[in-house]
Scaffold this motif. Structure first.
Motif, PDB file in Angstrom:
ATOM      1  N   PRO A 123      58.082  19.175  31.463  1.00 57.82           N
ATOM      2  CA  PRO A 123      58.652  19.264  30.114  1.00 57.82           C
ATOM      3  C   PRO A 123      58.804  17.829  29.582  1.00 57.82           C
ATOM      4  O   PRO A 123      59.650  17.095  30.067  1.00 57.82           O
ATOM      5  CB  PRO A 123      60.005  19.942  30.332  1.00 57.82           C
ATOM      6  CG  PRO A 123      60.313  19.792  31.790  1.00 57.82           C
ATOM      7  CD  PRO A 123      59.093  19.362  32.508  1.00 57.82           C
ATOM      8  N   LEU A 124      57.992  17.464  28.596  1.00 56.86           N
ATOM      9  CA  LEU A 124      57.994  16.074  28.141  1.00 56.86           C
ATOM     10  C   LEU A 124      59.038  15.826  27.062  1.00 56.86           C
ATOM     11  O   LEU A 124      59.240  14.695  26.653  1.00 56.86           O
ATOM     12  CB  LEU A 124      56.595  15.692  27.627  1.00 56.86           C
ATOM     13  CG  LEU A 124      55.500  15.824  28.691  1.00 56.86           C
ATOM     14  CD1 LEU A 124      54.120  15.534  28.086  1.00 56.86           C
ATOM     15  CD2 LEU A 124      55.754  14.898  29.868  1.00 56.86           C
ATOM     16  N   THR A 125      59.679  16.885  26.592  1.00 57.63           N
ATOM     17  CA  THR A 125      60.766  16.738  25.619  1.00 57.63           C
ATOM     18  C   THR A 125      61.875  17.699  26.028  1.00 57.63           C
ATOM     19  O   THR A 125      61.598  18.760  26.614  1.00 57.63           O
ATOM     20  CB  THR A 125      60.298  17.078  24.180  1.00 57.63           C
ATOM     21  OG1 THR A 125      60.988  18.241  23.739  1.00 57.63           O
ATOM     22  CG2 THR A 125      58.837  17.368  24.099  1.00 57.63           C
ATOM     23  N   PRO A 126      63.123  17.351  25.729  1.00 55.39           N
ATOM     24  CA  PRO A 126      64.226  18.233  26.120  1.00 55.39           C
ATOM     25  C   PRO A 126      64.048  19.644  25.587  1.00 55.39           C
ATOM     26  O   PRO A 126      64.435  20.609  26.235  1.00 55.39           O
ATOM     27  CB  PRO A 126      65.447  17.558  25.490  1.00 55.39           C
ATOM     28  CG  PRO A 126      65.071  16.117  25.360  1.00 55.39           C
ATOM     29  CD  PRO A 126      63.599  16.096  25.110  1.00 55.39           C
ATOM     30  N   ALA A 127      63.375  19.789  24.427  1.00 52.14           N
ATOM     31  CA  ALA A 127      63.194  21.119  23.842  1.00 52.14           C
ATOM     32  C   ALA A 127      62.288  22.001  24.704  1.00 52.14           C
ATOM     33  O   ALA A 127      62.253  23.217  24.526  1.00 52.14           O
ATOM     34  CB  ALA A 127      62.609  20.981  22.436  1.00 52.14           C
ATOM     35  N   ALA A 128      61.554  21.381  25.619  1.00 49.98           N
ATOM     36  CA  ALA A 128      60.572  22.149  26.408  1.00 49.98           C
ATOM     37  C   ALA A 128      61.167  22.714  27.697  1.00 49.98           C
ATOM     38  O   ALA A 128      60.487  23.409  28.446  1.00 49.98           O
ATOM     39  CB  ALA A 128      59.370  21.262  26.744  1.00 49.98           C
TER      40      ALA A 128
END
Ligand code: HAM
Length: 428
Positions: free
Chosen positions: A333-338
């Motif tokens: 997950p490269l962004t917290p949203a992922a």
């Protein structure tokens, strides 16, 4: 600073990869037992102390010196089981399950207060089979054969030591004869052996002390004193083992440490281990045990293998049958949203049979890729802002160095396909 704790003396922590080896050995033993018709069973780790005192035998080292016995809060004397046979016989009697030939297999920890050394622990693990309800020598041969096939499957070289300990018909007379012989040696016999002789003269024969060995070289042996029925039984077992291709070594001095044995008795020894702990397993017939602990007549035979010693033998031979877990896919997950999507993807990957995990750390893309490469995972699934916005993931085949976008719902199938497809770099 707080005090640190250590495991109790004589116990052993199984950590990776040894714990994996142990699991494979246990599965192999129980799998072979299942092929031979043994049903899984389980009994408690502690029992009424009297069961072992009577079943295993008052004169044994196990009962005299090695039992973990204590009073519980209700004042009952209980003992952590030093072996599995007495407990399962108790259970079969208690639940009225004896009758016909009952074949059970089980596995679990046992406890003996022994002097700890490599291969000798205070908590150890046995895997055990018991065939109860038949006096037929063909059962003896099959029980031994199952053990033989297990060592074959595990690829461990063992020597089978075999003898007959007679039965209540012939052993008392032999015992008297042997005691007479040992008493005749007088003070020449070391004190420990003299004491053993009075308790259980047979147990002088398996003492390792070279002086005792020398003095008892001409001692009478049980096999020369077998009654006609025991002799026929013994001869039949041997001829059946020959037909089944199971080799053995005559062991007329094999006594074993438990009192319930009658007739066929045996032990498997491994050359890879030190002499004092080289028994990987052992067993024998116990035709009187059920009656001894209050049950109906039920002639039985079985063996127990020492799981810890088998693992040690495999390790000494440089063999670890199960490699440590190898992750096949890493989801990044490269962004917290992922994070939520990443959790759903690892779930779907695992459901598809792919060993998958995520890094649980915040890193740059470069840092993530490096860490993922270090895990040796074949596939990396990238979830960045772009991918999320499109309802997709980037699936990278690390071996083929190929990367493509895949709809989220198709990721698991795509990754499973890559993992199943083998190494693109390997020769066809
Ligand atoms: P046993 O020979 O006392 O037999 O134990 C079986 C195996 O358990 C041994 O060969 C050894 O591999 C392992 N073992 C025993 N003590 C220790 C220890 N302190 N540390 C590590 N391993 C150990 C029995 O227990 C019988 N109940 C076998 C049997 C089943 N006979 C008939 N049915």
């Amino acid at each position: 600073m707080t005090d640190r704790f250590e495991g109790p003396k004589g116990t052993f922590d199984y950590l990776p990869p040894t714990a994996g080896t142990r699991a494979v050995v246990e599965r192999t033993v129980l799998g072979q037992a299942r092929l031979a018709g043994y049903q899984l069973t389980e009994t408690p780790v502690f029992e009424d102390t009297g069961l072992f005192a009577r079943g295993v035998g008052q004169s044994t080292d196990v009962v005299q010196k090695e039992m973990y016995t204590f009073a519980d809060k209700g004042g009952r004397s209980v003992t952590l089981r030093p072996e599995l046979t007495a407990g399962v016989v108790r259970a079969l009697i208690e639940h009225g399950r004896l009758g016909g030939l009952v074949k059970v297999a089980f596995s679990g920890p046992c406890f003996r207060y022994e002097r700890p050394q490599a291969g000798r622990q205070r908590q150890f693990h046995q895997v055990d089979i018991e065939a109860i309800g038949s006096p037929d020598p063909a059962v003896d041969a099959d029980v031994v054969l199952v053990g033989h096939e297990i060592f074959r499957a595990l690829g461990i070289d063992v020597t089978l030591l075999l003898t007959s300990l007679g039965d209540p018909e012939c052993r008392p007379a032999y015992r008297e004869r042997l005691l007479e012989f040992l008493r005749g040696l007088g003070d020449e016999l070391p004190a420990e052996a003299r004491a053993r002789a009075e308790q259980n003269p047979l147990r002088v024969l398996d003492m390792k002390d070279p002086r005792v060995r020398e003095l008892t070289a001409g001692a009478p042996l049980m096999r020369d004193w077998l009654c006609a029925a025991c002799k026929v039984h013994d001869d039949t077992v041997r001829s059946l083992l020959i037909e089944a291709g199971v080799p053995w070594v005559e062991a007329p001095r094999l006594v074993r440490g438990l009192d319930y044995y009658t007739r066929t008795t045996f032990e498997w020894q491994a050359e890879a281990l030190d002499a004092a702990q080289d028994a990987l397993g052992g067993g024998g017939r116990y035709d009187g045990l059920s009656e001894l602990v209050g049950g109906p007549p039920a002639p039985g035979i079985g063996w127990a293998l020492g799981l810890d010693r088998i693992v040690l033998a495999l390790e000494r031979a440089g063999r670890l049958p199960e490699p440590p877990v190898q992750l096949q896919a890493m989801v990044l997950p490269l962004t917290p949203a992922a994070r939520g999507t990443a959790l759903v993807l690892v779930r779907d990957l695992r459901r598809a049979g792919v060993a998958a995990d995520q890094p649980y750390a915040e890193r740059s893309l470069r840092g993530h890729m490096k860490a993922a490469a270090r895990t040796g995972a074949r596939v990396v699934v990238l979830l960045g802002d772009d991918e999320l916005a499109a309802g997709q993931a980037s699936v990278r085949d690390m071996a083929a160095r190929e990367q493509g976008r895949v709809p989220l719902e198709a990721v698991a199938a795509r990754v499973a396909g890559i993992v199943a497809g083998g190494d693109p770099g390997a020769a066809p």
